[in-house]
Design an enzyme around this catalytic site. Structure first.
Site, mmCIF file in Angstrom:
data_model
loop_
_atom_site.group_PDB
_atom_site.id
_atom_site.type_symbol
_atom_site.label_atom_id
_atom_site.label_comp_id
_atom_site.label_asym_id
_atom_site.label_seq_id
_atom_site.Cartn_x
_atom_site.Cartn_y
_atom_site.Cartn_z
ATOM 1 N N GLY A 12 0.847 -1.194 0.000
ATOM 2 C CA GLY A 12 0.000 0.000 0.000
ATOM 3 C C GLY A 12 0.879 1.240 0.000
ATOM 4 N N ALA A 14 2.181 2.964 2.377
ATOM 5 C CA ALA A 14 3.317 2.981 3.301
ATOM 6 C C ALA A 14 4.462 2.130 2.755
ATOM 7 C CB ALA A 14 2.884 2.468 4.676
ATOM 8 N N LYS A 36 0.389 -10.068 -0.195
ATOM 9 C CA LYS A 36 -0.291 -11.370 -0.195
ATOM 10 C C LYS A 36 -1.322 -11.543 -1.308
ATOM 11 C CE LYS A 36 -3.672 -10.404 3.478
ATOM 12 N NZ LYS A 36 -4.187 -10.877 4.760
ATOM 13 N N ALA A 47 -9.182 4.426 -0.743
ATOM 14 C CA ALA A 47 -9.335 5.736 -0.090
ATOM 15 C C ALA A 47 -10.024 6.693 -1.055
ATOM 16 C CB ALA A 47 -7.981 6.268 0.345
ATOM 17 N N GLN A 48 -11.056 7.331 -0.556
ATOM 18 C CA GLN A 48 -11.858 8.176 -1.443
ATOM 19 C C GLN A 48 -11.630 9.652 -1.181
ATOM 20 O OE1 GLN A 48 -15.953 7.263 -0.645
ATOM 21 N NE2 GLN A 48 -15.948 5.395 -1.860
ATOM 22 N N GLU A 116 -13.860 18.108 5.273
ATOM 23 C CA GLU A 116 -14.392 16.884 5.886
ATOM 24 C C GLU A 116 -14.701 17.136 7.355
ATOM 25 O OE1 GLU A 116 -11.670 13.687 5.022
ATOM 26 O OE2 GLU A 116 -12.581 13.375 3.059
ATOM 27 N N ASP A 223 -2.643 -9.126 9.913
ATOM 28 C CA ASP A 223 -1.539 -10.102 9.981
ATOM 29 C C ASP A 223 -0.285 -9.512 10.631
ATOM 30 O OD1 ASP A 223 -3.296 -11.635 8.519
ATOM 31 O OD2 ASP A 223 -2.218 -11.410 6.627
ATOM 32 N N HIS A 244 -16.605 3.980 10.441
ATOM 33 C CA HIS A 244 -17.030 5.039 9.527
ATOM 34 C C HIS A 244 -18.545 5.106 9.602
ATOM 35 C CE1 HIS A 244 -17.549 7.660 6.170
ATOM 36 N NE2 HIS A 244 -16.246 7.821 6.098
ATOM 37 N N ARG A 291 -16.121 11.734 13.402
ATOM 38 C CA ARG A 291 -16.654 10.408 13.073
ATOM 39 C C ARG A 291 -17.213 9.643 14.257
ATOM 40 N NH1 ARG A 291 -12.384 8.228 8.645
ATOM 41 N NH2 ARG A 291 -13.154 9.715 7.130
ATOM 42 N N HIS A 352 -13.663 0.704 10.153
ATOM 43 C CA HIS A 352 -13.013 1.424 9.055
ATOM 44 C C HIS A 352 -11.508 1.577 9.240
ATOM 45 C CE1 HIS A 352 -12.809 4.186 5.737
ATOM 46 N NE2 HIS A 352 -12.376 5.180 6.497
ATOM 47 N N GLU A 376 -1.029 2.084 8.461
ATOM 48 C CA GLU A 376 -2.120 1.815 9.406
ATOM 49 C C GLU A 376 -1.725 0.834 10.505
ATOM 50 O OE1 GLU A 376 -5.909 1.452 7.513
ATOM 51 O OE2 GLU A 376 -6.866 0.668 9.316
ATOM 52 N N ARG A 387 -8.945 9.007 14.892
ATOM 53 C CA ARG A 387 -8.231 9.621 13.761
ATOM 54 C C ARG A 387 -9.069 10.718 13.115
ATOM 55 N NH1 ARG A 387 -8.149 7.861 7.714
ATOM 56 N NH2 ARG A 387 -10.201 7.180 8.357
ATOM 57 N N SER A 392 -4.730 9.612 7.600
ATOM 58 C CA SER A 392 -3.961 8.361 7.580
ATOM 59 C C SER A 392 -3.044 8.244 6.371
ATOM 60 C CB SER A 392 -4.869 7.146 7.680
ATOM 61 O OG SER A 392 -6.010 7.326 6.925
HETATM 62 C C1 LIG Z 1 -12.791 2.545 1.918
HETATM 63 C C2 LIG Z 1 -11.676 3.318 2.574
HETATM 64 C C3 LIG Z 1 -11.583 4.688 2.391
HETATM 65 C C4 LIG Z 1 -10.552 5.408 2.983
HETATM 66 N N1 LIG Z 1 -10.446 6.753 2.741
HETATM 67 C C5 LIG Z 1 -9.382 7.418 3.237
HETATM 68 C C6 LIG Z 1 -9.174 8.797 2.904
HETATM 69 O O1 LIG Z 1 -9.922 9.381 2.143
HETATM 70 N N2 LIG Z 1 -8.086 9.414 3.445
HETATM 71 C C7 LIG Z 1 -7.215 8.809 4.288
HETATM 72 O O2 LIG Z 1 -6.242 9.431 4.749
HETATM 73 N N3 LIG Z 1 -7.385 7.497 4.603
HETATM 74 C C8 LIG Z 1 -8.425 6.804 4.095
HETATM 75 N N4 LIG Z 1 -8.585 5.487 4.408
HETATM 76 C C9 LIG Z 1 -7.568 4.828 5.236
HETATM 77 C C10 LIG Z 1 -6.317 4.598 4.400
HETATM 78 O O3 LIG Z 1 -6.693 4.209 3.102
HETATM 79 C C11 LIG Z 1 -5.431 3.531 5.005
HETATM 80 O O4 LIG Z 1 -5.229 3.776 6.361
HETATM 81 C C12 LIG Z 1 -4.076 3.516 4.317
HETATM 82 O O5 LIG Z 1 -4.254 3.417 2.920
HETATM 83 C C13 LIG Z 1 -3.244 2.361 4.839
HETATM 84 O O6 LIG Z 1 -2.108 2.232 4.044
HETATM 85 P P1 LIG Z 1 -1.068 1.099 4.395
HETATM 86 O O7 LIG Z 1 -0.014 1.192 3.352
HETATM 87 O O8 LIG Z 1 -0.681 1.191 5.799
HETATM 88 O O9 LIG Z 1 -1.900 -0.268 4.258
HETATM 89 P P2 LIG Z 1 -2.669 -0.875 3.020
HETATM 90 O O10 LIG Z 1 -2.876 0.129 1.969
HETATM 91 O O11 LIG Z 1 -3.865 -1.557 3.532
HETATM 92 O O12 LIG Z 1 -1.644 -1.966 2.484
HETATM 93 C C14 LIG Z 1 -1.376 -3.112 3.231
HETATM 94 C C15 LIG Z 1 -0.679 -4.112 2.348
HETATM 95 O O13 LIG Z 1 -0.180 -5.196 3.107
HETATM 96 C C16 LIG Z 1 -0.493 -6.415 2.454
HETATM 97 N N5 LIG Z 1 -0.517 -7.477 3.448
HETATM 98 C C17 LIG Z 1 -1.322 -7.610 4.531
HETATM 99 N N6 LIG Z 1 -1.026 -8.730 5.207
HETATM 100 C C18 LIG Z 1 -0.008 -9.324 4.548
HETATM 101 C C19 LIG Z 1 0.723 -10.531 4.727
HETATM 102 N N7 LIG Z 1 0.462 -11.376 5.747
HETATM 103 N N8 LIG Z 1 1.695 -10.836 3.858
HETATM 104 C C20 LIG Z 1 1.965 -10.031 2.808
HETATM 105 N N9 LIG Z 1 1.296 -8.890 2.568
HETATM 106 C C21 LIG Z 1 0.325 -8.540 3.430
HETATM 107 C C22 LIG Z 1 -1.822 -6.134 1.794
HETATM 108 O O14 LIG Z 1 -2.108 -7.069 0.798
HETATM 109 C C23 LIG Z 1 -1.564 -4.728 1.271
HETATM 110 O O15 LIG Z 1 -0.798 -4.768 0.098
HETATM 111 C C24 LIG Z 1 -9.605 4.751 3.811
HETATM 112 C C25 LIG Z 1 -9.709 3.368 3.996
HETATM 113 C C26 LIG Z 1 -10.725 2.653 3.380
HETATM 114 C C27 LIG Z 1 -10.797 1.171 3.582
#
Ligand SMILES: Cc1cc2nc3c(=O)[nH]c(=O)nc-3n(C[C@H](O)[C@H](O)[C@H](O)COP(=O)(O)OP(=O)(O)OC[C@H]3O[C@@H](n4cnc5c(N)ncnc54)[C@H](O)[C@@H]3O)c2cc1C
Length: 534
Positions: A12, A14, A36, A47-48, A116, A223, A244, A291, A352, A376, A387, A392
């Protein structure tokens, strides 16, 4: 056994933004990203609303962003971290813009800024209502262009490797626990590979799937938190799960479609099914309250009326403008026969975002040596008990950068661990065990939905714990006799994460932010969370 310099778990915002920075800085070093599912699948892609960054210095400033973040966090934010994150925002934003992320602009060429809930100024940069997808795509493109990044899709991290796997019993938190890499299941071949790394970056996202109703995709099973927890990393604030308020009701089973907060920022209002406005009873900001307040108000109204949803009314809004600003939401509603000029959208709260997670310092270091966390999964101190919307994506960018800067200065001092054993597989998979795993997953999600949701009580928490213990015992039995599968690993991880949410909820002695226990009403004040980490 595969050797790499940087092992990144998660693709993602991060994980990929860290990987890109590390690969550019060290063209001679290997960066391995494992994920995975498909690379694109993540919370990020859904994220919208957008990303909160101060860019309009005429009407906004860092102090306002900081105050809004701390107000939402309800007294539990780390003020220094909040200050650092909001100030570093503009620089991180420019980096992803340079990588090709495309934010909507005004006719004059400035950023189009959305509003927002609980933000005191317009500061949400967005790409229509598909901001995350746009960011995810630009990061994937950039990562794909760097020859020293290897991206391994359908690779499931099972456990991070520490002294525990080298024959030493590590049964409690210690200062010298060290991460040497991870055991990873290649889902194409079913084999379990040992990845040895100098440092490991856990960027595996959130936990929404432990709940029956969630906006998170199926990969969000916590995980990374479970892996870090098993390795005895410090984990905090798990009791603060953000719901949410407005997920589309009655659509998908696995992942509810989100109706972004920005829709309320655009003028939509919440009503009961009978068409009455109700938010003003709960907060003077009405539908734009933070929220936690909106989600709890909806929950209260639904329970009082025996309804399973309330309505979001957009009928009074300029439909043409709406469809331009929120094309994805507009299309989704139309596909379900909801004509926004006459119909209201049925919405209900859904799990959420996890405000807590693996505890890190200001540089993304966890309490385990050579294990960093960002996104996250991490509990950095930014969000406190709740939050602020759109903080995020910002946090993920800022902390991926902080991890990178910290490692830039010390990667040369870290070497690969020797004599790490390969994973030992044993057991047989019996066909009837798949169905047991599935049943337990459904049961777990129901337990969390029924007893550990927006409104908790001591009795419900105890009930959930009793039931989780049964699920835990059954699943551990399966784990011992069955060949490892991602389904079983996810179930184990989800039970562990659910357990952390319940135990830390039991230790939370006052209502704050997203946390509300009917037996704690009247016990406000700055509470201590000590002793809640099981
Ligand atoms: C519908 C929705 C709308 C949102 N809207 C907003 C917004 O408008 N603004 C905002 O700031 N935030 C928003 N958020 C929150 C934000 O999107 C997330 O907090 C952020 O994208 C998290 O990023 P990340 O890189 O930490 O994790 P993620 O983007 O979730 O990436 C995690 C990754 O880890 C991988 N993974 C997980 N477990 C394993 C494993 N065991 N082995 C290998 N890979 C694994 C997954 O497959 C994925 O690739 C929203 C979230 C959702 C669900």
């Amino acid at each position: 056994m595969i050797k790499t310099d940087f092992l990144v778990i998660g693709s993602g915002i991060a994980g990929l933004s860290f990987a890109v920075k590390a690969a550019r800085e060290f063209p001679d070093r290997q960066v391995t990203v494992i994920t995975k599912s498909e690379m694109v699948e993540s919370n990020t892609r859904y994220a919208q609303g957008g990303i909160a960054v101060v860019t309009d210095f005429l009407n906004d400033n860092f102090d306002k962003h900081k105050a809004d973040t701390e107000m939402a966090g309800d007294g539990l934010c780390n003020s220094e971290i909040v200050d650092m994150v909001v100030r570093e925002g503009p620089a991180r934003l420019e980096e992803i813009v340079k990588m090709g992320t495309d934010f909507d602009r005004t006719p004059e060429g400035g950023y189009h800024l959305g509003l927002e809930g609980a933000h005191s100024a317009r500061r949400i940069l967005h790409h229509k209502d598909t901001t995350g997808f746009n960011i995810q795509n630009s990061l994937m493109k950039e990562a794909g262009s760097l020859p020293n990044i290897e991206i391994l899709e359908y690779h499931f991290a099972i456990d991070i490797i520490s002294q525990h796997h080298m024959g030493e019993k590590v049964t409690r938190k210690r200062d010298d626990i060290c991460c040497y890499g991870a055991y990873v299941m290649d889902l194409n071949s079913g084999s379990i590979k040992t990845f040895l790394s100098k440092v490991t970056i856990l960027a595996s996202g959130g936990v929404g799937q432990v709940y029956k109703l969630t906006t998170n995709p199926v990969v969000a099973t916590g995980d990374g938190i479970a892996m870090a927890g098993r390795a005895k990393a410090a984990i905090e604030h798990m009791q603060f799960v953000q719901f949410h308020p407005t997920a589309l009701y009655g659509d998908e089973e696995e992942q509810a479609f989100l109706i972004s907060e920005a829709v309320r920022g655009f003028g939509a209002v919440l009503k009961t099914r009978e068409g009455e406005l109700f938010m003003e009873k709960y907060d003077e900001r009405g539908s734009l309250a933070s929220r936690d307040i909106v989600a709890r108000a909806i929950d209260t109204e639904m329970k009082a009326r025996g309804d399973e949803y309330v309505h979001l009314d957009c009928t009074h809004l300029d439909q043409q403008e709406f469809s331009k600003r929120f094309p994805n939401i507009y299309k989704k509603c139309l596909s379900l026969g909801i004509d926004l000029s006459v119909d209201r959208i049925p919405v209900a709260p859904a799990a959420h975002y996890l405000c807590g997670g693996v505890k890190t310092d200001a540089n993304g270091r966890s309490s385990i040596l050579n294990l960093y966390c960002c996104g996250e999964i991490a509990c950095t101190g930014l969000h406190g008990a709740n939050r602020l919307a759109s903080n995020s994506l910002l946090e993920a960018l800022v902390f991926a950068h902080r991890c990178f800067v910290d490692l830039k200065n010390n990667i040369d001092q870290i070497s690969h661990q020797k004599d790490v054993p390969e994973w030992e597989s044993a057991g047989t998979t019996e066909p009837d065990e798949w169905i047991l795993i599935k049943h337990n997953r459904v049961e777990l999600k129901n337990i969390m939905h029924n007893y550990v949701s927006i409104v908790r009580s001591d009795e419900r928490l105890q009930r959930s714990l009793n039931r989780l213990e049964i699920l835990y015992r059954e699943t551990e039995k399966l784990y011992k006799r069955t060949t490892l599968s991602p389904q079983l690993c996810e179930l184990r991880n989800m039970i562990y994460v659910a357990y952390l949410i319940v135990k830390q909820s039991m230790g939370q002695n006052e209502n704050r932010g997203t946390f509300f226990n009917v037996d704690r009403v009247g016990q406000q004040g700055h509470g201590s969370l000590e002793g809640t980490d099981p």
